[in-house]
Design a protein around this motif. Sequence first.
Motif, PDB file in Angstrom:
ATOM      1  N   UNK A 122       0.833  -1.192   0.114  1.00  0.00           N
ATOM      2  CA  UNK A 122       0.069   0.000  -0.099  1.00  0.00           C
ATOM      3  C   UNK A 122       0.773   1.145   0.133  1.00  0.00           C
ATOM      4  N   UNK A 123       1.911   1.108   0.824  1.00  0.00           N
ATOM      5  CA  UNK A 123       2.802   2.446   0.885  1.00  0.00           C
ATOM      6  C   UNK A 123       3.489   2.403  -0.483  1.00  0.00           C
ATOM      7  N   UNK A 124       3.775   1.499  -1.328  1.00  0.00           N
ATOM      8  CA  UNK A 124       4.134   1.501  -2.816  1.00  0.00           C
ATOM      9  C   UNK A 124       3.212   2.155  -3.691  1.00  0.00           C
ATOM     10  N   UNK A 125       2.205   1.804  -3.403  1.00  0.00           N
ATOM     11  CA  UNK A 125       0.886   2.140  -4.398  1.00  0.00           C
ATOM     12  C   UNK A 125       0.842   3.714  -4.318  1.00  0.00           C
ATOM     13  N   UNK A 126       1.013   4.103  -3.019  1.00  0.00           N
ATOM     14  CA  UNK A 126       0.644   5.624  -2.817  1.00  0.00           C
ATOM     15  C   UNK A 126       1.754   6.477  -3.374  1.00  0.00           C
ATOM     16  N   UNK A 127       3.207   5.842  -3.079  1.00  0.00           N
ATOM     17  CA  UNK A 127       4.295   6.317  -3.823  1.00  0.00           C
ATOM     18  C   UNK A 127       4.139   6.423  -5.467  1.00  0.00           C
ATOM     19  N   UNK A 128       3.916   5.352  -6.103  1.00  0.00           N
ATOM     20  CA  UNK A 128       3.597   5.374  -7.538  1.00  0.00           C
ATOM     21  C   UNK A 128       2.635   6.225  -7.908  1.00  0.00           C
ATOM     22  N   UNK A 129       1.529   6.231  -7.488  1.00  0.00           N
ATOM     23  CA  UNK A 129       0.218   6.588  -8.136  1.00  0.00           C
ATOM     24  C   UNK A 129      -0.047   7.939  -7.294  1.00  0.00           C
ATOM     25  N   UNK A 130       0.409   8.265  -6.098  1.00  0.00           N
ATOM     26  CA  UNK A 130      -0.141   9.543  -5.542  1.00  0.00           C
ATOM     27  C   UNK A 130      -1.256   9.259  -4.679  1.00  0.00           C
ATOM     28  N   UNK A 131      -1.471  10.320  -3.876  1.00  0.00           N
ATOM     29  CA  UNK A 131      -2.710  10.240  -2.687  1.00  0.00           C
ATOM     30  C   UNK A 131      -3.963  10.187  -3.508  1.00  0.00           C
ATOM     31  N   UNK A 132      -4.276  10.955  -4.410  1.00  0.00           N
ATOM     32  CA  UNK A 132      -5.477  10.985  -4.989  1.00  0.00           C
ATOM     33  C   UNK A 132      -5.891   9.606  -5.517  1.00  0.00           C
TER      34      UNK A 132
END
Length: 569
Positions: free
Chosen positions: A204-214
Amino acid sequence: MNKIKVLDEHLSNLIAAGEVVDRPSAIVKELIENAIDGQATNISIRIKNGGMEEIAVFDDGEGMSKEDLKLAFLPHTTSKITKAYDLNHLSSLGFRGEALAAIGAVSHCEIISNQQQQSFAISNNCGVISEVKPQAGNPGTGVIVRELFYQSPARIKFLKSVEYETALISDLIQKFALSYSHISFQYYNNERLVFNSPGNSQIDELLFNIYGAGVFSRLLKMEIADYDFAISGYISNSHYSKSNKTGINIFINNRLITSNSLNKAVIEAYSDYLPKGKYPLVVLKITTDPQLTDVNVSPTKWQIRISKEKELTTLLKTGIKKTLKEKSSGQLIKDFELNEQVLPYQSHTGNLDNKADRLIYQQLQLEQSLILEDNPAVIVHQPTVIGQAFGKYIIASFQDELWLIDQHAAQERCNYEMFRRALLQKDHPQQSINLAPLELTIGHIQRLKEINEKVAAIGITFEEYGPKAVLVRSIPLWITQVDVEAFLIDLLDYCLNQDSLDIAELHKATLAALACHSSIKFNEYLDRNQQLSLVRELLNCENPYHCPHGRPTIVKLTDQQLAKEFERG
Ligand code: ADP
Ligand code: MG
């Protein structure tokens, strides 16, 4: 005269290169796979000029001995399989033993490898392989590929712009980082660090990093399994969409693959939630017994053959639909529609070292866990209906939100679900109708009996009416607000065009024809009671938030948004 000759090694390597390493990103893929197979925990990738000038991949894995290095560039040399049995029980990504030979055939390639403090290097310049020489290097392996395709001008012509090739590589590396979240990846483009994953297994942290908060705030966690397959990962809710399929990431036993049938299953599962031509973001890992997959289908290994593929596609579809149905609604009320135009794909460098980012991430994680706790009572209180505007929208308030409901889309959704329920019923009480006969061609009349056997299940009978026409005298009571004649013509047309009629397909076609000829009026005045009952009926739908074509039915404005508009906040 004999004409058949055995190809020399360089030529056969060049041929293999055409398949295996057709562009820089393919080389990056092969080198990363080798590093992963070599048990690396840290992989660093550097590219220059879209990989055309240089690709370097360094890992901290098990490395190669001097003797291994002597063989590494030869074709069909591998440490990963030894017998036919291994092919069906693969746990490694590579196994064909052709990548390094192919890469060496089309570039200046150098390998430096350090195993147990013994460090050596070997190079391959377009098929000319050097001796193995001692050379200092860190534990693990580094492969440096320079001047790719410099002796293959045709191949260079085939490549696209530096930006395009770079984008392919960036995308690929992020996908590897997602599927091997326990490995840390550093990626430098033209000496600049552009991606850095921590390797802490936190997807989940990676997804946040890759795709951004939105985008992250619009992801739903999904998990489903049957006897043969376990699927887990994240899928976007109906407020995120892309206009292409590149957001569909599916890994089987950690291998990133492309599969038309799995893609199709994903798209179909979203058909009630996204408009046609819009695609979701999904990151899903499928785990299964390697024996159920055949990886040895294409040299690049992007495709794989799956036995029990039908079961897998069904499971995938069920999982996505269930997740969307159970978890999407909570968020639906919270957000405006969000798509690529509003929130472009954002690539973030690295870890959450930025304090603000970390705060947002933690907040979203918290919200997500609340949604994930599966809160069916999203709509506990009914909204208050305020009125109607332009004969098109119903205005309602709900808690601290103002809702604008598209009454046409809402009616379509309600009718659609009503038709769907009614279609599945056994009995179909009838209403008589008075329609002109429907014209047919002579040949078609012969199929009437067979067609009637099937459409009886939906409460319709076509009566023979002379040699070239049929008559319908009654239809089920539940068919209302529909242009009946146009609907029947469509239904008949559909039946005549099918070689054989499958009841599930017939249901689908009937629903489509009903929706298409539904005579819900635009710009229609609704009195207070009609407004109220439409809103209630909509909220009782299985999927109240989208019309059958996937367009939204409700747009909301929060008190907070309004305060901002009025410059109060
Ligand atoms: P394959 O991966 O299909 O075996 P390759 O041509 O990619 O074939 O690599 C040949 C062999 O070189 C591998 O089987 C492996 O033993 C060794 N090798 C390549 N890269 C690495 C690496 N980064 N770390 C350890 N061994 C490696
Ligand atoms: Mg390999």
